[in-house]
Design a protein around this motif. Structure first.
Motif, PDB file in Angstrom:
ATOM      1  N   ALA A  24      52.301  38.277  33.851  1.00 35.32           N
ATOM      2  CA  ALA A  24      52.346  37.196  34.535  1.00 35.32           C
ATOM      3  C   ALA A  24      51.552  36.377  36.395  1.00 35.32           C
ATOM      4  CB  ALA A  24      53.500  37.694  34.921  1.00 35.32           C
ATOM      5  N   TYR A  27      49.277  33.793  34.940  1.00 36.05           N
ATOM      6  CA  TYR A  27      50.084  32.776  34.700  1.00 36.05           C
ATOM      7  C   TYR A  27      50.691  32.059  36.049  1.00 36.05           C
ATOM      8  CZ  TYR A  27      53.789  29.927  32.323  1.00 36.05           C
ATOM      9  OH  TYR A  27      54.300  29.195  32.393  1.00 36.05           O
ATOM     10  N   TRP A  89      59.108  31.453  32.388  1.00 36.78           N
ATOM     11  CA  TRP A  89      58.067  30.744  32.293  1.00 36.78           C
ATOM     12  C   TRP A  89      57.886  29.106  32.961  1.00 36.78           C
ATOM     13  CZ3 TRP A  89      54.995  34.927  32.103  1.00 36.78           C
ATOM     14  CH2 TRP A  89      55.091  36.088  32.226  1.00 36.78           C
ATOM     15  N   ALA A 168      52.208  26.801  29.510  1.00 39.05           N
ATOM     16  CA  ALA A 168      54.048  26.512  29.311  1.00 39.05           C
ATOM     17  C   ALA A 168      54.784  26.160  28.809  1.00 39.05           C
ATOM     18  CB  ALA A 168      54.630  25.650  30.727  1.00 39.05           C
ATOM     19  N   MET A 171      54.318  29.734  26.316  1.00 39.33           N
ATOM     20  CA  MET A 171      54.753  30.924  27.060  1.00 39.33           C
ATOM     21  C   MET A 171      56.713  29.909  26.294  1.00 39.33           C
ATOM     22  SD  MET A 171      53.568  32.693  27.755  1.00 39.33           S
ATOM     23  CE  MET A 171      54.495  34.473  28.775  1.00 39.33           C
TER      24      MET A 171
END
Length: 414
Positions: A24, A27, A89, A168, A171
């Motif tokens: 996280a 990201y 996400w 994205a 995820m």
């Protein structure tokens, strides 16, 4: 008695935990351009609220178990987790940065709360599979082995899935894989796992009463220090690989190697704990971890091969941290104590420790580090030096457990 239907759920639970705690920060900052200090504050706040919620969740599940509706509660929590984890996400690009931070915070809180509720029930289920100590160790080792398989999948799948699209999209694909694994693991637990062994009716104790109980209190400080020592490198590893080693392509492989080594070491830690007791085994694992990890702070650009050795050796030591503290707590608790609530206290302490690692990002920003800054001293010190000091503190404070847990100093025979 076969315990593998119980162990399967460990994989999806680890699949969701690993991205939240490790992927996280990178990201949302490097991938989505959100501010480093802002993401650090969100991680700290949501983990803090999540930790404070755990004792309450544990006591609620004990009541659901007494009423015979714990299976329904687990199924509802799993549905919430699958939906909110996918949304986490995908913050809408049309929102402002503060609004996207709010989206991330809300999804993180709900994901962590649902995950915490399932994990508490899962741990206490394992402790009540049987009165046999050997079976408890076997269930714990298999659960963590499945969890490490889930972590390895979470290390490699997002990078593989985003090769054909954006981070994205990667995820989103990973979230779908996770939801399928969660369905399979939950179905195996609810339909095929050994039943929860009956115990005496647990008193309705407040979390502070459990935390003050002689069965729980001596374990809290070493558990907390050790949890910070494990979580801090996990929070910073992607930054370390990219900016200290200048080898961002090795990030996924390094994580996979670390957790595969932990999986390979779990059977050995199970045998060691059976021979000398889980307390001595855990303390030995702490010292081994420090010995293996101390020299990571000396690594620099281009030393990805040496870092792989660090990951391998420290991963082998990680197995002790994964399976032994829960066994220590399960053995000490008297049958009449509320088991899930006690795990809630322990998990809350661990999550408070994890929340504290969110402060590492604002601290690094304050010390002058920003993503992309090569070879910054603060990154190496926070990634490797500080965790070793915390591990030594955990080892020193765990010496109190020798009297509090006398039956855990020796091996098991039943």
């Amino acid at each position: 008695m076969k315990v593998w239907p119980y162990a399967l759920l460990g994989a999806p639970l680890a699949m969701v935990a690993m991205p939240i705690y490790i992927l996280a920060p990178d990201y949302f900052t490097r991938g989505l351009g959100l501010p480093l200090a802002g993401i650090g504050a969100v991680l700290f706040a949501t983990r803090l609220f999540d930790a404070l919620l755990d004792p309450w969740l544990g006591s609620r599940f004990d009541r659901y178990r007494a009423r015979g509706v714990h299976r329904e509660a687990l199924a509802i929590a799993a549905l919430i987790l699958a939906v909110v984890f996918a949304a986490l996400w995908q913050p809408p690009a049309s929102l402002s940065d503060p609004a996207r931070l709010g989206w991330v915070a809300a999804c993180l809180f709900l994901s962590c709360a649902a995950h915490g509720a399932i994990n508490l029930a899962y741990l206490s289920w394992g402790a009540r599979l049987s009165d046999s100590r050997r079976l408890q160790l076997e269930a714990s080792a298999l659960r963590e082995l499945a969890g490490l398989a889930g972590v390895c999948a979470a290390s490699l799948l997002p990078a593989w899935l985003r090769q054909a699209g954006s981070p994205a999209e990667g995820m989103l694909g990973f979230s779908i894989c996770f939801a399928l694994c969660l369905f399979v693991g939950m179905a195996a637990l609810l339909r095929h796992a050994p039943p929860w062994q009956p115990a005496a009716r647990a008193p309705d104790l407040a979390w502070w009463q459990l935390a003050a109980d002689e069965a729980v209190r001596p374990l809290l400080l070493p558990y907390a220090l050790n949890a910070v020592a494990v979580a801090l490198p996990s929070t910073l590893v992607l930054f370390f690989v990219a900016d200290q080693l200048a080898s961002p392509a090795w990030a996924g492989a390094s994580l996979a190697l670390y957790f595969l080594a932990a999986a390979a070491g779990l059977p050995a830690w199970q045998r060691i704990a059976a021979a000398i007791g889980p307390l001595r085994a855990w303390r030995g694992g702490m010292l081994l971890s420090v010995a293996c990890f101390a020299w990571a702070s000396c690594l620099g650009e281009g030393e990805a091969g040496a870092f792989a050795v660090v990951c391998l050796l420290s991963g082998l030591a990680l197995g002790a941290d994964l399976c032994l503290p829960a066994v220590l707590l399960a053995r000490r608790l008297r049958p009449e104590l509320p088991l899930t609530a006690a795990y809630g206290v322990l998990q809350a302490v661990g999550k408070l420790a994890l929340a504290s690692t969110g402060l590492a990002l604002p601290l690094l920003a304050l010390l002058g580090y920003q993503p992309g800054a090569r070879g910054h001293w603060a990154l190496a010190a926070c990634y490797a030096g500080l965790p070793c000091l915390l591990k030594l503190g955990a080892w020193a404070s765990s010496s109190r457990l020798r009297e509090a847990f006398p039956q855990c100093r020796t091996g098991v025979s039943t």
